[in-house]
Enzyme design. Sequence first.
Site, short mmCIF file in Angstrom:
data_model
loop_
_atom_site.label_atom_id
_atom_site.label_comp_id
_atom_site.label_asym_id
_atom_site.label_seq_id
_atom_site.Cartn_x
_atom_site.Cartn_y
_atom_site.Cartn_z
N THR A 57 0.80 -1.22 0.00
CA THR A 57 0.00 0.00 0.00
C THR A 57 0.84 1.27 0.00
O THR A 57 2.03 1.25 0.28
CB THR A 57 -0.92 0.02 1.23
OG1 THR A 57 -0.13 0.12 2.42
CG2 THR A 57 -1.81 -1.21 1.30
N ASP A 58 0.14 2.38 -0.29
CA ASP A 58 0.77 3.69 -0.17
C ASP A 58 0.55 4.19 1.26
O ASP A 58 0.05 3.46 2.11
CB ASP A 58 0.21 4.66 -1.23
CG ASP A 58 -1.29 4.90 -1.10
OD1 ASP A 58 -1.88 4.62 -0.03
OD2 ASP A 58 -1.88 5.38 -2.08
N TYR A 59 0.89 5.45 1.52
CA TYR A 59 0.79 6.00 2.87
C TYR A 59 -0.63 6.03 3.42
O TYR A 59 -0.84 6.08 4.62
CB TYR A 59 1.39 7.42 2.90
CG TYR A 59 0.61 8.38 2.04
CD1 TYR A 59 -0.43 9.12 2.58
CD2 TYR A 59 0.90 8.53 0.69
CE1 TYR A 59 -1.16 9.98 1.78
CE2 TYR A 59 0.17 9.38 -0.11
CZ TYR A 59 -0.86 10.11 0.44
OH TYR A 59 -1.59 10.96 -0.34
N SER A 60 -1.64 5.94 2.55
CA SER A 60 -3.03 6.00 3.01
C SER A 60 -3.66 4.63 3.22
O SER A 60 -4.84 4.53 3.56
CB SER A 60 -3.87 6.81 2.02
OG SER A 60 -3.99 6.11 0.79
#
Length: 166
Positions: free
Chosen positions: A40-43
């Site tokens: 995943t990304d930071y979110s």
Amino acid sequence: MLENDRTQPELAPTGAIQKRLGMDSEGWFEYLVRVYPHHTDYSGVVWHGTYLAWMEEARVESLRSLGIEYADWVAQGLELPVVELSLRYHRSVKMGQPVAVRTRIAASEGVRLLWDYEFRSPDTQELYVTAQVTLVGVDRDKGKIIRQLPPALKEALTRLSVKPST
């Protein structure tokens, strides 16, 4: 592992796993994944590059289900690089979710192999991403596109290809 040590996840019964392997009546091969933090990304939403890795894994596993080991082809000097790729995002996939990566060979056009993909919920009710990849066979030693696929690969791809409705 000690008998009382439950740190390892328990696997589903073999029958349950086998029901998920192979192709359905429309030629789709299903490969199950779960979204971990590193996907995943930071979110907490799946990063776009993760889909590419899952697509390749599903493609290789679909061939393995037919007894074809991709590593054997590479050892013999055959590569199948991606030459075209498109993805369409329909709905976000988030950390912790299970995802069914479905793939099938859509067509073989000369030296081009077109693969379709769907990323769905395991119950197939939710559609997350659709994609298509075009591959070509390359002789690694010569660095050139091959004009004919090896017979074993051609036969395996025929078994994977979408059968037209009659």
